[in-house]
Design an enzyme around this catalytic site. Sequence first.
Site, PDB file in Angstrom:
ATOM      1  N   ASN A  45       0.840  -1.196   0.000  1.00 14.30           N
ATOM      2  CA  ASN A  45       0.000   0.000   0.000  1.00 14.30           C
ATOM      3  C   ASN A  45       0.877   1.249   0.000  1.00 14.30           C
ATOM      4  O   ASN A  45       1.950   1.288   0.624  1.00 14.30           O
ATOM      5  CB  ASN A  45      -1.000  -0.007   1.159  1.00 14.30           C
ATOM      6  CG  ASN A  45      -0.391  -0.130   2.530  1.00 14.30           C
ATOM      7  OD1 ASN A  45       0.660  -0.748   2.709  1.00 14.30           O
ATOM      8  ND2 ASN A  45      -1.053   0.428   3.518  1.00 14.30           N
ATOM      9  N   ILE A  46       0.410   2.242  -0.743  1.00  9.91           N
ATOM     10  CA  ILE A  46       1.149   3.496  -0.902  1.00  9.91           C
ATOM     11  C   ILE A  46       0.176   4.632  -0.595  1.00  9.91           C
ATOM     12  O   ILE A  46      -0.769   4.861  -1.356  1.00  9.91           O
ATOM     13  CB  ILE A  46       1.700   3.634  -2.341  1.00  9.91           C
ATOM     14  CG1 ILE A  46       2.559   2.421  -2.708  1.00  9.91           C
ATOM     15  CG2 ILE A  46       2.507   4.936  -2.469  1.00  9.91           C
ATOM     16  CD1 ILE A  46       2.914   2.326  -4.189  1.00  9.91           C
ATOM     17  N   GLU A  47       0.399   5.282   0.530  1.00  2.00           N
ATOM     18  CA  GLU A  47      -0.528   6.327   0.964  1.00  2.00           C
ATOM     19  C   GLU A  47      -0.078   7.702   0.477  1.00  2.00           C
ATOM     20  O   GLU A  47       1.002   7.867  -0.100  1.00  2.00           O
ATOM     21  CB  GLU A  47      -0.663   6.265   2.488  1.00  2.00           C
ATOM     22  CG  GLU A  47      -1.232   4.914   2.927  1.00  2.00           C
ATOM     23  CD  GLU A  47      -1.548   4.812   4.393  1.00  2.00           C
ATOM     24  OE1 GLU A  47      -1.092   5.662   5.191  1.00  2.00           O
ATOM     25  OE2 GLU A  47      -2.267   3.855   4.759  1.00  2.00           O
ATOM     26  N   CYS A  56      -4.069   0.569  -2.597  1.00  6.03           N
ATOM     27  CA  CYS A  56      -3.905  -0.655  -1.807  1.00  6.03           C
ATOM     28  C   CYS A  56      -2.775  -1.523  -2.370  1.00  6.03           C
ATOM     29  O   CYS A  56      -2.417  -1.428  -3.554  1.00  6.03           O
ATOM     30  CB  CYS A  56      -5.182  -1.467  -1.828  1.00  6.03           C
ATOM     31  SG  CYS A  56      -6.584  -0.721  -0.992  1.00  6.03           S
ATOM     32  N   GLU A  58      -2.854  -4.713  -3.047  1.00  6.81           N
ATOM     33  CA  GLU A  58      -3.326  -5.635  -4.096  1.00  6.81           C
ATOM     34  C   GLU A  58      -3.324  -4.941  -5.447  1.00  6.81           C
ATOM     35  O   GLU A  58      -2.892  -5.494  -6.456  1.00  6.81           O
ATOM     36  CB  GLU A  58      -4.754  -6.116  -3.777  1.00  6.81           C
ATOM     37  CG  GLU A  58      -4.882  -6.872  -2.481  1.00  6.81           C
ATOM     38  CD  GLU A  58      -5.180  -5.964  -1.288  1.00  6.81           C
ATOM     39  OE1 GLU A  58      -4.629  -4.839  -1.216  1.00  6.81           O
ATOM     40  OE2 GLU A  58      -5.957  -6.387  -0.424  1.00  6.81           O
ATOM     41  N   CYS A  94     -10.132  -5.054   0.092  1.00 12.06           N
ATOM     42  CA  CYS A  94     -11.286  -4.151   0.035  1.00 12.06           C
ATOM     43  C   CYS A  94     -12.108  -4.435  -1.223  1.00 12.06           C
ATOM     44  O   CYS A  94     -11.664  -5.143  -2.142  1.00 12.06           O
ATOM     45  CB  CYS A  94     -10.827  -2.694   0.068  1.00 12.06           C
ATOM     46  SG  CYS A  94     -10.199  -2.075  -1.507  1.00 12.06           S
ATOM     47  N   CYS A  97     -10.459  -3.524  -4.612  1.00 18.55           N
ATOM     48  CA  CYS A  97      -9.432  -4.489  -5.044  1.00 18.55           C
ATOM     49  C   CYS A  97     -10.079  -5.779  -5.545  1.00 18.55           C
ATOM     50  O   CYS A  97      -9.618  -6.385  -6.515  1.00 18.55           O
ATOM     51  CB  CYS A  97      -8.457  -4.770  -3.908  1.00 18.55           C
ATOM     52  SG  CYS A  97      -7.359  -3.372  -3.574  1.00 18.55           S
TER      53      CYS A  97
HETATM   54  N1  THU Z   1      -5.308  -1.426   2.362  1.00 18.80           N
HETATM   55  C1  THU Z   1      -4.744  -2.264   1.450  1.00 18.80           C
HETATM   56  O1  THU Z   1      -3.579  -2.104   1.059  1.00 18.80           O
HETATM   57  N2  THU Z   1      -5.499  -3.279   0.964  1.00 18.80           N
HETATM   58  C2  THU Z   1      -6.801  -3.494   1.287  1.00 18.80           C
HETATM   59  O2  THU Z   1      -7.469  -4.286   0.640  1.00 18.80           O
HETATM   60  C3  THU Z   1      -7.388  -2.776   2.418  1.00 18.80           C
HETATM   61  C4  THU Z   1      -6.656  -1.563   2.855  1.00 18.80           C
HETATM   62  C5  THU Z   1      -4.522  -0.292   2.834  1.00 18.80           C
HETATM   63  C6  THU Z   1      -5.011   1.026   2.318  1.00 18.80           C
HETATM   64  C7  THU Z   1      -4.500   1.976   3.367  1.00 18.80           C
HETATM   65  O3  THU Z   1      -3.173   2.344   3.023  1.00 18.80           O
HETATM   66  C8  THU Z   1      -4.464   1.151   4.641  1.00 18.80           C
HETATM   67  O4  THU Z   1      -4.571  -0.209   4.239  1.00 18.80           O
HETATM   68  C9  THU Z   1      -5.589   1.455   5.604  1.00 18.80           C
HETATM   69  O5  THU Z   1      -6.814   1.381   4.972  1.00 18.80           O
END
Ligand code: THU
Length: 142
Positions: A45-47, A56, A58, A94, A97
């Site tokens: 995940n890259i915010e 996300c 995935e 999620c 994804c």
């Molecule tokens: N996140 C994922 O990488 N995959 C998911 O399917 C659910 C959520 C990440 C997104 C965000 O960076 C962090 O988890 C919190 O939601």
Amino acid sequence: MSFISDADLMALALEAREKSYSPYSHFAVGAALVDKNGNVYQGCNIENAAYSACVCAERSAFFKAVSSGVTSFEKIAIVGGKAGEKPTEVAAPCGVCRQVMREFCKPDQFRVLLGTSPDDCKSYLLEELLPVSFGPENLQEA
Ligand code: THU
């Protein structure tokens, strides 16, 4: 036939998780996606300070593969949890994804591995995680 074991793929998802950029949620996720030829694409995940720009793990794995010209996949492993700690619970993908998986994967064949470690993972079919879905075939007659 599978090129890589579920346990080995989980280990690669854990490795990918180390690259997570999650300074806002402090929730680190890693994914490892296998294509039909056994090549593995890792994602994290890259915010972003503008939260809607977050992606996300995935999808970062899928987009890495698709942008490399690969669109046929076998399975994906996903791990997540509090950054800096070992995962203690399943991190389920999620809805967005799941829908991206649906675009490129056969719901009754593509497997999603969820768990906390190579020794602890459960395999789901995409159709279990996204039943009664909408996909590319629905637009074929349109
Ligand atoms: N996140 C994922 O990488 N995959 C998911 O399917 C659910 C959520 C990440 C997104 C965000 O960076 C962090 O988890 C919190 O939601």
